[in-house]
Scaffold this active site. Structure first.
Site, PDB file in Angstrom:
ATOM      1  N   GLN A 199       0.812  -1.188  -0.042  1.00  0.00           N
ATOM      2  CA  GLN A 199       0.141   0.124   0.047  1.00  0.00           C
ATOM      3  C   GLN A 199       1.018   1.236  -0.051  1.00  0.00           C
ATOM      4  O   GLN A 199       1.149   1.952   1.239  1.00  0.00           O
ATOM      5  CB  GLN A 199      -0.915  -0.205   1.328  1.00  0.00           C
ATOM      6  CG  GLN A 199      -1.970   1.159   1.465  1.00  0.00           C
ATOM      7  CD  GLN A 199      -3.171   0.948   0.373  1.00  0.00           C
ATOM      8  OE1 GLN A 199      -2.959   0.348  -0.765  1.00  0.00           O
ATOM      9  NE2 GLN A 199      -4.242   1.824   0.662  1.00  0.00           N
ATOM     10  N   HIS A 236      -1.764  -4.225   0.912  1.00  0.00           N
ATOM     11  CA  HIS A 236      -1.911  -4.408  -0.631  1.00  0.00           C
ATOM     12  C   HIS A 236      -2.470  -3.327  -1.534  1.00  0.00           C
ATOM     13  O   HIS A 236      -3.711  -3.008  -1.066  1.00  0.00           O
ATOM     14  CB  HIS A 236      -2.564  -5.628  -0.770  1.00  0.00           C
ATOM     15  CG  HIS A 236      -2.616  -6.549  -2.277  1.00  0.00           C
ATOM     16  ND1 HIS A 236      -3.178  -7.833  -2.413  1.00  0.00           N
ATOM     17  CD2 HIS A 236      -1.857  -6.168  -3.399  1.00  0.00           C
ATOM     18  CE1 HIS A 236      -2.692  -7.978  -3.443  1.00  0.00           C
ATOM     19  NE2 HIS A 236      -2.088  -6.914  -4.222  1.00  0.00           N
ATOM     20  N   LEU A 237      -1.832  -2.624  -2.296  1.00  0.00           N
ATOM     21  CA  LEU A 237      -2.377  -1.564  -2.993  1.00  0.00           C
ATOM     22  C   LEU A 237      -3.660  -1.675  -3.471  1.00  0.00           C
ATOM     23  O   LEU A 237      -4.059  -2.356  -4.080  1.00  0.00           O
ATOM     24  CB  LEU A 237      -1.185  -1.115  -4.301  1.00  0.00           C
ATOM     25  CG  LEU A 237      -1.482   0.143  -5.042  1.00  0.00           C
ATOM     26  CD1 LEU A 237      -1.468   1.121  -3.957  1.00  0.00           C
ATOM     27  CD2 LEU A 237      -0.526   0.292  -6.284  1.00  0.00           C
ATOM     28  N   HIS A 238      -4.473  -0.625  -2.927  1.00  0.00           N
ATOM     29  CA  HIS A 238      -5.682  -0.473  -3.327  1.00  0.00           C
ATOM     30  C   HIS A 238      -6.343   1.066  -3.210  1.00  0.00           C
ATOM     31  O   HIS A 238      -5.979   1.610  -2.341  1.00  0.00           O
ATOM     32  CB  HIS A 238      -6.616  -1.542  -2.720  1.00  0.00           C
ATOM     33  CG  HIS A 238      -6.712  -1.404  -1.355  1.00  0.00           C
ATOM     34  ND1 HIS A 238      -5.716  -1.596  -0.408  1.00  0.00           N
ATOM     35  CD2 HIS A 238      -7.914  -0.817  -0.304  1.00  0.00           C
ATOM     36  CE1 HIS A 238      -6.112  -1.171   0.833  1.00  0.00           C
ATOM     37  NE2 HIS A 238      -7.367  -0.717   0.820  1.00  0.00           N
ATOM     38  N   PHE A 239      -7.156   1.256  -3.912  1.00  0.00           N
ATOM     39  CA  PHE A 239      -8.122   2.497  -3.928  1.00  0.00           C
ATOM     40  C   PHE A 239      -9.600   2.198  -3.485  1.00  0.00           C
ATOM     41  O   PHE A 239      -9.972   1.007  -3.844  1.00  0.00           O
ATOM     42  CB  PHE A 239      -8.180   3.137  -5.040  1.00  0.00           C
ATOM     43  CG  PHE A 239      -6.805   3.483  -5.329  1.00  0.00           C
ATOM     44  CD1 PHE A 239      -6.396   5.032  -5.225  1.00  0.00           C
ATOM     45  CD2 PHE A 239      -5.914   3.059  -6.145  1.00  0.00           C
ATOM     46  CE1 PHE A 239      -5.316   5.712  -5.528  1.00  0.00           C
ATOM     47  CE2 PHE A 239      -4.623   3.625  -6.646  1.00  0.00           C
ATOM     48  CZ  PHE A 239      -4.188   4.939  -6.207  1.00  0.00           C
TER      49      PHE A 239
END
Length: 434
Positions: A199, A236-239
């Site tokens: 993230q 964990h990369l998220h929008f």
């Protein structure tokens, strides 16, 4: 105009008979290598964007925009998962009201959400942390939680492919449901999901989020981002994104222009709002706007400063709010009354959508109480100025415009975001460090 390309019909994994899949993979139908072979999802490829376009006004008098294909896709697929019982609770049953006052903070009573959400599994005092595959991440979700693949297009028109393979060698970006939603249609945009990115903001991923906001073509559709330390709960990369058919209080806050960058991105300071922050808008292209904000975010990350982002106005406005609530909480500096609410001010709360966990807080909610809670997350004025100096150095600008222009220009640089038409200053308004 959208082009829909037909391909041979293939039953997707989540439509297959469960008995026929009993011996396949780990049994959870996840995104891991154990279950990915043969997985398919619809693919939405957005149209190629060149310029940031003209500003879209969002206010109470704005007309309802026509329903676009992406909007119908998001809400249609979300409703399908809702009917199949994939959410932890029924968000449509949560009470919601607008709190009387100047800003119109929105309060929602969601008593069980904090008990049903996944717990945070990482340190909250470090903005940059490595991805840990042993912790929960989006490769562990069931494929039935995924709605479609989303990618930057190369054509002038959007394209939709009803059934396309998930390519492990070319990690797809996907849109998935948020199983703990705070609004109808609450989804996650997960860039390059199989690359297992932590993230942290990078230039490519933020641009993808802006493309989604632009493609949605609805000012009521916003995307938000929480850094680690600013109440992201999954590394964990998220929008996040959802529709709310009214202006956020943050969007209605007045602002004062600070600088205009060499590529015509205007940066303003928010005024008279409980959380200090910056507004980025304009630019010669959407990539210019995205790159400038990305540079600012990378700077904050490298300096271990938690922050939240709201992408507004179809991707034309980006609000960046550094915050310190978790730090103050660890130091025992948050007031006991605010702590008792158990509200963690993440991007939606800071934007003015208050998710309250206790009925008594909901029933007695006032603008003053909302303001007091959010103010606990704000940097002090002195610290905010220090952070701004770091950001302006990172993007190659010196914060001297207001001093050079003199006090006579100050009033003309104060405006209300939703009702004014800003002019993007020339490059001479910014001192560029060569």
């Amino acid at each position: 105009m959208l082009k829909i390309k037909r391909v041979p019909t293939v039953v997707s994994n989540y439509q297959k008979d469960e008995a026929s899949d009993a011996s396949v993979g780990c049994g959870r139908n996840c995104l891991g290598a154990c279950c990915l072979n043969g997985a398919r999802l619809p693919l939405y490829s957005c149209k190629k964007l060149v310029t940031s376009g003209e500003k879209v006004v969002v206010n109470n008098e704005a007309r309802e925009p026509p329903v676009a294909f992406l909007e119908s896709l998001v809400l249609g697929e979300w409703e399908d998962r809702f009917q199949r019982g994939l959410f932890r609770y029924d968000v449509t049953a949560c009470e919601t009201k607008v709190i009387p006052g100047k800003y119109g903070f929105v309060a929602q009573l969601n008593e069980g959400r904090h008990l049903k959400k996944r717990p945070t599994e990482f340190r909250v005092d470090k903005v940059l942390q490595s991805f840990d595959g042993s912790k929960f991440n989006f490769t562990k979700v069931g494929q039935e939680e995924l709605l479609f693949q989303f990618e930057d297009g190369e054509d002038g028109e959007a394209q939709f492919f009803p059934c396309m393979p998930l390519d492990a060698d070319n990690s797809p970006s996907v849109v998935a449901i948020n199983v703990s939603p705070i609004e109808y249609g609450h989804v996650l945009l997960i860039p390059r999901v199989l690359d297992c990115l932590p993230q942290r903001i990078d230039h490519k991923s933020l641009l993808l989020a802006l493309h989604m906001a632009s493609e949605a073509a609805n000012p009521y559709f916003r995307l938000g981002y929480n850094s680690l330390g600013a109440f992201a709960t999954i590394n964990h990369l998220h929008f996040q994104a959802y529709y709310l058919a009214m202006p956020f209080p943050l969007e209605k806050a007045s602002s004062k222009k600070m600088i205009t960058t060499e590529n015509s991105v205007q940066i303003s300071e928010l005024l008279n709002y409980p959380v200090r922050g910056l507004l980025f808008e304009g630019g010669n292209s959407m990539q210019d706007l995205s790159d400038t904000v990305s540079d600012a975010c990378v700077c904050l990350q490298n300096n271990n400063i938690p922050f939240n982002i709201l992408i507004s106005d179809c991707g034309r406005q980006i609000f960046l709010m550094p915050q310190c609530y978790a730090e103050k909480q660890a130091l025992g500096e948050v007031s006991p009354e605010v702590l008792e609410t158990q509200v963690n001010p993440a991007v939606w709360e800071i934007s003015g959508h208050m998710v309250l966990k206790r009925k008594e807080d909901y029933e007695r909610a006032t603008e003053e109480e909302a303001w007091r809670l959010l103010a606990e997350a704000s940097l002090s004025e002195e610290r905010f100025m220090e952070v701004n100096a770091l950001i302006f150095e990172a993007i190659g600008c010196s914060n001297q415009e207001e001093e050079l222009e003199g006090t006579n220009q100050q009033n003309t640089n104060i405006s209300v975001n939703q009702t004014s038409n800003r002019s993007h200053g020339s490059a001479s308004e910014c001192l560029v460090l060569q």
